[in-house]
Design a protein around this motif. Structure first.
Motif, short mmCIF file in Angstrom:
data_model
loop_
_atom_site.label_atom_id
_atom_site.label_comp_id
_atom_site.label_asym_id
_atom_site.label_seq_id
_atom_site.Cartn_x
_atom_site.Cartn_y
_atom_site.Cartn_z
N SER A 89 14.84 96.22 -26.14
CA SER A 89 15.62 96.99 -27.13
C SER A 89 16.65 98.48 -26.92
CB SER A 89 14.87 97.52 -28.37
OG SER A 89 14.08 96.67 -28.86
N ARG A 90 17.59 97.75 -26.44
CA ARG A 90 18.58 99.78 -26.94
C ARG A 90 18.56 100.35 -28.04
NH1 ARG A 90 19.85 94.83 -25.04
NH2 ARG A 90 20.87 94.10 -23.34
N VAL A 91 17.98 101.98 -27.23
CA VAL A 91 17.87 102.67 -28.63
C VAL A 91 18.60 104.04 -28.14
CG1 VAL A 91 15.38 102.18 -29.21
CG2 VAL A 91 14.79 103.94 -27.20
N ALA A 92 19.07 105.06 -29.20
CA ALA A 92 19.72 106.10 -28.89
C ALA A 92 18.80 107.22 -29.14
CB ALA A 92 20.51 106.54 -30.28
N ALA A 93 19.46 108.50 -28.34
CA ALA A 93 18.27 109.43 -28.26
C ALA A 93 19.34 110.60 -28.17
CB ALA A 93 17.50 109.38 -26.81
N ARG A 94 18.68 111.31 -28.48
CA ARG A 94 19.21 113.17 -28.81
C ARG A 94 18.43 114.00 -27.77
NH1 ARG A 94 18.85 114.74 -34.75
NH2 ARG A 94 20.11 116.49 -33.92
N VAL A 95 19.62 114.10 -26.79
CA VAL A 95 18.69 114.70 -25.56
C VAL A 95 19.27 116.51 -25.85
CG1 VAL A 95 19.28 115.55 -23.09
CG2 VAL A 95 20.36 113.61 -24.17
N GLN A 96 17.56 117.08 -25.98
CA GLN A 96 17.21 118.49 -25.74
C GLN A 96 18.03 119.25 -24.35
OE1 GLN A 96 14.45 120.08 -27.90
NE2 GLN A 96 15.66 121.58 -26.89
N GLY A 97 18.93 120.37 -25.26
CA GLY A 97 20.05 120.99 -24.73
C GLY A 97 19.52 122.51 -25.48
N LYS A 98 20.12 123.70 -24.41
CA LYS A 98 19.90 125.62 -25.60
C LYS A 98 19.89 125.49 -25.94
CE LYS A 98 24.80 126.27 -24.10
NZ LYS A 98 25.22 127.25 -23.39
N ASP A 99 20.27 124.57 -27.08
CA ASP A 99 21.13 125.23 -28.62
C ASP A 99 20.07 124.08 -29.37
OD1 ASP A 99 22.88 127.02 -27.63
OD2 ASP A 99 24.24 125.53 -27.66
N GLY A 100 19.13 123.42 -28.71
CA GLY A 100 18.10 121.83 -29.72
C GLY A 100 18.75 120.45 -29.33
N PHE A 101 18.31 119.82 -30.13
CA PHE A 101 18.83 118.89 -30.27
C PHE A 101 20.13 118.03 -30.01
CE2 PHE A 101 14.44 118.12 -30.40
CZ PHE A 101 13.78 117.38 -29.34
N GLY A 102 21.27 116.92 -29.40
CA GLY A 102 22.47 116.63 -28.91
C GLY A 102 22.62 115.90 -29.99
N PRO A 103 23.61 115.30 -29.93
CA PRO A 103 24.32 114.40 -31.40
C PRO A 103 23.49 113.23 -31.13
CG PRO A 103 25.64 114.91 -29.67
CD PRO A 103 24.64 115.43 -29.24
N THR A 163 8.20 114.43 -23.65
CA THR A 163 8.33 115.79 -22.82
C THR A 163 8.16 115.54 -21.83
OG1 THR A 163 6.39 116.26 -23.02
CG2 THR A 163 8.22 116.78 -25.65
N LYS A 164 8.59 116.28 -20.89
CA LYS A 164 7.95 116.65 -19.36
C LYS A 164 7.63 118.03 -18.69
CE LYS A 164 10.16 115.59 -14.75
NZ LYS A 164 11.22 116.05 -13.89
N ASP A 165 6.48 118.17 -18.26
CA ASP A 165 5.45 119.30 -18.27
C ASP A 165 5.71 119.96 -19.35
OD1 ASP A 165 4.82 118.28 -15.69
OD2 ASP A 165 6.18 118.80 -14.67
N GLY A 166 5.60 119.79 -20.44
CA GLY A 166 5.48 120.76 -21.71
C GLY A 166 7.16 120.67 -22.12
N GLU A 167 7.99 120.61 -21.59
CA GLU A 167 9.36 120.91 -22.17
C GLU A 167 10.06 119.79 -23.11
OE1 GLU A 167 10.18 123.93 -21.54
OE2 GLU A 167 8.52 124.25 -21.25
N PRO A 168 10.71 119.87 -24.12
CA PRO A 168 11.33 118.61 -24.72
C PRO A 168 12.38 117.91 -23.45
CG PRO A 168 10.55 120.46 -25.95
CD PRO A 168 10.44 121.15 -24.56
#
Length: 262
Positions: A89-103, A163-168
């Protein structure tokens, strides 16, 4: 993908057969892909069009021996996994940035269920520095990987946060998508003036003990937690580095894309 293309793909990622639709093969392919197919955004800066059609993906990754970013790398990896008998299944994701999750559709990841009944697995060969091996999608405890410690959490509306090493890192949907649904986001990442893919060139590969990356004229090596940088003095040296470290033959050095209005 026909048998000839499958064989060529396996040669491209330096995996000798036979391959099976099981967890062990998925792990092998996942790491091998990151060792041989670079995460890179060079098409944006050459410039050249990015196409998500199956023939163009296979041509770029296999025939032209290039890499790409998430839509291309995970898009092509999905074809490989389906060709050996996995459910993907191809799934969409929102990447964590400095202002929260992206679009929405900010990132493409894969949920994979091999024929051996294991998983489902979160597979991602298109996020740059991520896990060497697939992660168990339904496991909520810590998952150790050479790249770090990963943990998945239940999020709103059935999404899963990684999360990776505690970071989203990012938040994925469970809803299956078709690759053409990612085309507007792929175009947006190429053209939006604020896209981080337009801010710098990057080409990066997993190595046995870390990563090697080329950003602009800076060659970056990480190993055992240490990092070194080497400034390449000429365009010729940059082109040589693309060829020797990443297997990419270019006629000229990519230049930062000029500001554009989508």
């Amino acid at each position: 993908m026909d048998d000839q293309a499958l064989a060529a793909y396996l040669r491209r990622i330096e995996v000798s057969g036979p391959v099976a639709a099981d967890a062990a093969t998925l792990r092998e392919l996942h790491r091998a892909h990151q060792r041989t197919v670079p995460f890179e955004n060079l098409s944006i800066h050459l410039p050249e069009p990015i196409s998500l059609t199956e023939p163009d993906l296979l041509d770029k990754i296999i025939t032209r021996r290039r890499g790409g970013f998430c839509y291309e790398l995970n898009g092509t990896f999905a074809l490989l996994l389906e060709a050996i008998g996995c459910s993907v299944s191809r799934v969409a994701a929102r990447v964590q940035g400095k202002d929260g999750f992206g679009p929405p559709f900010d990132h493409l990841a894969l949920i994979v269920t091999p024929a051996d009944g294991s998983g489902p697995w979160l597979a991602d060969v298109g996020f740059g520095s991520h896990s060497d091996y697939p992660l168990l999608l339904d496991e909520r405890g810590a998952q150790s990987d050479r790249a770090g410690t990963f943990q998945l959490y239940d999020a709103v509306e059935g999404d899963v946060e990684v999360t990776k090493d505690g970071e989203p890192q990012y938040r994925i949907e469970r809803r299956a998508r078709e690759l053409p649904e990612f085309e507007p986001a792929c175009w947006w990442q190429q053209t939006w003036p604020g896209s981080h893919f337009r801010e710098a060139t990057i080409c990066s590969l997993l190595t046995p003990d870390g990563r090697i990356s080329l950003s602009g004229s800076t060659l970056i090596r990480t190993s055992g937690g240490s990092r070194t940088e080497e400034q390449l003095p000429t365009d010729a040296a940059v082109l040589t580095a693309y060829r020797e470290h990443f297997g990419i033959e270019l006629s000229h050095v990519p230049r930062l894309a000029p500001a554009a209005t989508p």
